[in-house]
Design a protein around this motif. Structure first.
Motif, PDB file in Angstrom:
ATOM      1  N   MET A 138       0.826  -1.208   0.000  1.00 54.40           N
ATOM      2  CA  MET A 138       0.000   0.000   0.000  1.00 54.40           C
ATOM      3  C   MET A 138       0.861   1.260   0.000  1.00 54.40           C
ATOM      4  SD  MET A 138      -2.927  -1.263   2.707  1.00 54.40           S
ATOM      5  CE  MET A 138      -3.822   0.278   2.636  1.00 54.40           C
ATOM      6  N   ALA A 139       1.921   1.257   0.800  1.00 55.27           N
ATOM      7  CA  ALA A 139       2.814   2.417   0.808  1.00 55.27           C
ATOM      8  C   ALA A 139       3.507   2.585  -0.540  1.00 55.27           C
ATOM      9  CB  ALA A 139       3.845   2.265   1.924  1.00 55.27           C
ATOM     10  N   ALA A 140       3.886   1.477  -1.152  1.00 54.52           N
ATOM     11  CA  ALA A 140       4.541   1.552  -2.458  1.00 54.52           C
ATOM     12  C   ALA A 140       3.595   2.102  -3.515  1.00 54.52           C
ATOM     13  CB  ALA A 140       5.043   0.165  -2.863  1.00 54.52           C
ATOM     14  N   TYR A 141       2.338   1.706  -3.475  1.00 53.55           N
ATOM     15  CA  TYR A 141       1.371   2.242  -4.441  1.00 53.55           C
ATOM     16  C   TYR A 141       1.203   3.748  -4.252  1.00 53.55           C
ATOM     17  CZ  TYR A 141      -3.012   3.066  -6.897  1.00 53.55           C
ATOM     18  OH  TYR A 141      -3.977   3.568  -7.741  1.00 53.55           O
ATOM     19  N   ALA A 142       1.185   4.193  -3.008  1.00 57.04           N
ATOM     20  CA  ALA A 142       1.045   5.628  -2.754  1.00 57.04           C
ATOM     21  C   ALA A 142       2.235   6.405  -3.312  1.00 57.04           C
ATOM     22  CB  ALA A 142       0.897   5.879  -1.257  1.00 57.04           C
ATOM     23  N   PHE A 143       3.442   5.901  -3.102  1.00 49.54           N
ATOM     24  CA  PHE A 143       4.627   6.600  -3.600  1.00 49.54           C
ATOM     25  C   PHE A 143       4.738   6.531  -5.119  1.00 49.54           C
ATOM     26  CE2 PHE A 143       6.473   5.994   0.773  1.00 49.54           C
ATOM     27  CZ  PHE A 143       6.628   7.346   1.041  1.00 49.54           C
ATOM     28  N   ALA A 144       4.255   5.459  -5.716  1.00 45.36           N
ATOM     29  CA  ALA A 144       4.431   5.272  -7.155  1.00 45.36           C
ATOM     30  C   ALA A 144       3.316   5.893  -7.987  1.00 45.36           C
ATOM     31  CB  ALA A 144       4.532   3.777  -7.477  1.00 45.36           C
ATOM     32  N   ARG A 145       2.102   6.000  -7.447  1.00 45.06           N
ATOM     33  CA  ARG A 145       0.971   6.422  -8.259  1.00 45.06           C
ATOM     34  C   ARG A 145       0.274   7.695  -7.770  1.00 45.06           C
ATOM     35  NH1 ARG A 145       2.739   3.501 -11.834  1.00 45.06           N
ATOM     36  NH2 ARG A 145       1.505   1.950 -12.987  1.00 45.06           N
ATOM     37  N   LEU A 146       0.331   7.993  -6.492  1.00 45.32           N
ATOM     38  CA  LEU A 146      -0.390   9.149  -5.969  1.00 45.32           C
ATOM     39  C   LEU A 146       0.504  10.379  -5.954  1.00 45.32           C
ATOM     40  CD1 LEU A 146      -2.307   7.535  -2.964  1.00 45.32           C
ATOM     41  CD2 LEU A 146      -2.992   7.696  -5.363  1.00 45.32           C
ATOM     42  N   ASN A 147      -0.130  11.531  -6.010  1.00 46.75           N
ATOM     43  CA  ASN A 147       0.563  12.814  -5.907  1.00 46.75           C
ATOM     44  C   ASN A 147       0.067  13.527  -4.655  1.00 46.75           C
ATOM     45  OD1 ASN A 147       2.028  12.567  -8.366  1.00 46.75           O
ATOM     46  ND2 ASN A 147       0.177  13.137  -9.504  1.00 46.75           N
ATOM     47  N   GLY A 224     -14.553   3.704 -14.288  1.00 48.22           N
ATOM     48  CA  GLY A 224     -15.119   4.164 -13.027  1.00 48.22           C
ATOM     49  C   GLY A 224     -14.409   3.665 -11.788  1.00 48.22           C
ATOM     50  N   ALA A 225     -13.221   3.078 -11.928  1.00 52.44           N
ATOM     51  CA  ALA A 225     -12.498   2.556 -10.771  1.00 52.44           C
ATOM     52  C   ALA A 225     -11.727   3.667 -10.082  1.00 52.44           C
ATOM     53  CB  ALA A 225     -11.536   1.444 -11.208  1.00 52.44           C
ATOM     54  N   GLY A 226     -11.729   3.635  -8.767  1.00 52.20           N
ATOM     55  CA  GLY A 226     -10.927   4.560  -7.980  1.00 52.20           C
ATOM     56  C   GLY A 226      -9.604   3.926  -7.598  1.00 52.20           C
ATOM     57  N   HIS A 227      -8.857   4.619  -6.748  1.00 46.71           N
ATOM     58  CA  HIS A 227      -7.542   4.111  -6.360  1.00 46.71           C
ATOM     59  C   HIS A 227      -7.616   2.769  -5.626  1.00 46.71           C
ATOM     60  CE1 HIS A 227      -5.015   7.334  -7.799  1.00 46.71           C
ATOM     61  NE2 HIS A 227      -5.824   8.243  -7.247  1.00 46.71           N
ATOM     62  N   PRO A 228      -8.557   2.564  -4.701  1.00 48.78           N
ATOM     63  CA  PRO A 228      -8.607   1.239  -4.054  1.00 48.78           C
ATOM     64  C   PRO A 228      -8.851   0.102  -5.043  1.00 48.78           C
ATOM     65  CG  PRO A 228      -9.858   2.843  -2.784  1.00 48.78           C
ATOM     66  CD  PRO A 228      -9.513   3.508  -4.074  1.00 48.78           C
ATOM     67  N   ARG A 229      -9.764   0.327  -5.970  1.00 56.10           N
ATOM     68  CA  ARG A 229     -10.060  -0.733  -6.934  1.00 56.10           C
ATOM     69  C   ARG A 229      -8.908  -0.933  -7.910  1.00 56.10           C
ATOM     70  NH1 ARG A 229     -15.419  -0.970 -10.872  1.00 56.10           N
ATOM     71  NH2 ARG A 229     -15.004  -3.051 -11.758  1.00 56.10           N
ATOM     72  N   ILE A 230      -8.269   0.153  -8.324  1.00 56.97           N
ATOM     73  CA  ILE A 230      -7.109   0.021  -9.220  1.00 56.97           C
ATOM     74  C   ILE A 230      -5.995  -0.757  -8.528  1.00 56.97           C
ATOM     75  CG2 ILE A 230      -5.289   1.314 -10.389  1.00 56.97           C
ATOM     76  CD1 ILE A 230      -7.311   3.511 -10.926  1.00 56.97           C
ATOM     77  N   PHE A 231      -5.791  -0.454  -7.254  1.00 56.01           N
ATOM     78  CA  PHE A 231      -4.734  -1.151  -6.517  1.00 56.01           C
ATOM     79  C   PHE A 231      -5.042  -2.637  -6.371  1.00 56.01           C
ATOM     80  CE2 PHE A 231      -3.313  -2.637  -2.274  1.00 56.01           C
ATOM     81  CZ  PHE A 231      -1.955  -2.669  -2.521  1.00 56.01           C
ATOM     82  N   LEU A 232      -6.290  -2.962  -6.033  1.00 54.07           N
ATOM     83  CA  LEU A 232      -6.639  -4.357  -5.769  1.00 54.07           C
ATOM     84  C   LEU A 232      -6.834  -5.166  -7.045  1.00 54.07           C
ATOM     85  CD1 LEU A 232      -9.169  -3.872  -2.818  1.00 54.07           C
ATOM     86  CD2 LEU A 232      -6.801  -4.658  -2.676  1.00 54.07           C
ATOM     87  N   ARG A 233      -7.399  -4.560  -8.080  1.00 50.97           N
ATOM     88  CA  ARG A 233      -7.768  -5.315  -9.273  1.00 50.97           C
ATOM     89  C   ARG A 233      -6.732  -5.228 -10.395  1.00 50.97           C
ATOM     90  NH1 ARG A 233     -13.251  -6.548  -9.467  1.00 50.97           N
ATOM     91  NH2 ARG A 233     -13.962  -6.922  -7.324  1.00 50.97           N
TER      92      ARG A 233
END
Length: 324
Positions: A138-147, A224-233
């Motif tokens: 989860m931390a890696a996804y935040a650093f790699a994809r979120l601003n 229509g996917a948000g960040h949680p769905r993109i991360f999980l799916r």
């Protein structure tokens, strides 16, 4: 006269051409360089003497290095079948008489059967593995994809923690966990893993996620996917090599961790395998070295099994995350 000379001229030209044809063929044969037969996959069958010498030297060095590296392991296995008095008297690998009872003696040598310590280590390892997989991904996804504000500074601070030795932070950590009443429990060894404290695995997963095309995120966002769905799916299923690498490294490092477990675990009932092996050494009386080495061999079996099962994912994960 002209008609009679023509056949002679034609005959002479034909004879000259016939005579010169073999000569030109022979000259082409002489000019063509001789080539050694080649293998179907490329390369000559015969190696030069210099190449043979280099190959022999290379393999000799590799074999010698392998023997040096594997000798302590072989010595420990052989010593597990020796009586305690002969462990250090005969440092070689020659075994004159086997004593398999060392395994039975070591299994019941401490206050609890050795299965108790194997179970305790399994609990700690499973908790650490699950914690690292959940929090670091989860931390890696935040650093790699979120601003977000301070992203670069936080990432740099996280990388700095990799260079901090555990001895620097062990005292404040012990004070904190002591005030929380977590000493002599598994909590200090498991709970921090759910807070992404292992920066190495977070960095490894960040590098892996950055290699995943952002077009996949955009396609999921259009649906229509948000960040949680993109991360999980989307992201998480593609992170299998990185997750497997994290699992194997966490398993090996946690299973063999001695210092942290020695600090926080004080009761024999909660001892893990490394701390239990330390309990075999008695400074006030004789130490049963044969039993200790026997249980050391037993403690290595889960590590070997885990590595054999996940070595394919381990190599793939390291190769695809840019770690050299």
């Amino acid at each position: 006269m002209t008609t009679e000379a023509a056949p002679h001229t034609a005959h002479r030209v034909t004879a000259d051409a016939t005579a010169s044809a073999p000569a030109s063929s022979e000259s082409r044969t002489r000019r063509a360089p001789s080539r050694a037969p080649r293998r179907p996959g490329g390369g000559d069958y015969a190696a030069t003497p210099r190449q043979r010498v280099k190959s022999v030297l290379k393999h000799t060095v590799l074999i010698a290095t392998a023997i040096v590296m594997i000798y302590p392991l072989l010595w420990m296995i052989v010593s597990s079948f020796r009586p305690s008095d002969d462990v250090f008297r005969a440092p070689g690998l020659w075994l004159t008489q086997a004593h398999p009872e060392n395994y039975a003696n070591g299994w019941n040598a401490l206050t609890s059967p050795f299965a108790t310590y194997l179970l305790n280590s399994t609990i700690v390892v499973l908790g650490a593995v699950v914690g690292n997989l959940v929090s670091c991904s989860m931390a890696a996804y935040a650093f790699a994809r979120l601003n977000f504000w301070g992203k670069k500074w936080m990432f740099a601070a996280m990388l700095v923690t990799i260079m901090l030795p555990i001895h620097v932070v062990i005292v404040p950590q012990y004070i904190l966990f002591s005030q929380l009443g977590w000493v002599n429990t598994f909590a200090p060894l498991i709970v921090p893993k759910f807070l992404a404290t292992d920066a190495f695995f977070t960095f490894l997963m960040v590098q892996f996620i950055r290699g995943i095309p952002r077009e996949l995120d955009e396609a999921a966002r259009i649906d229509g996917a948000g960040h949680p769905r993109i991360f999980l799916r989307v992201i998480l299923p593609l992170m299998t090599p990185a997750l497997a690498t994290t699992t194997i490294f966490t398993f090996i490092w946690t299973w063999s961790d001695f210092f942290s477990q020695l600090i926080y675990l004080t009761s024999p009932d909660v001892f893990t395998v490394p701390v239990a092996l330390r309990a075999f050494v008695d400074a006030q009386s004789s130490t049963d070295w044969g039993a200790m080495f026997a249980m050391s061999v037993v403690s290595l079996l889960p590590v070997f099994i885990a590595f054999l099962i996940g070595q394919k994912f381990l190599i793939k994960g390291i190769a695809t995350t840019g770690i050299k």
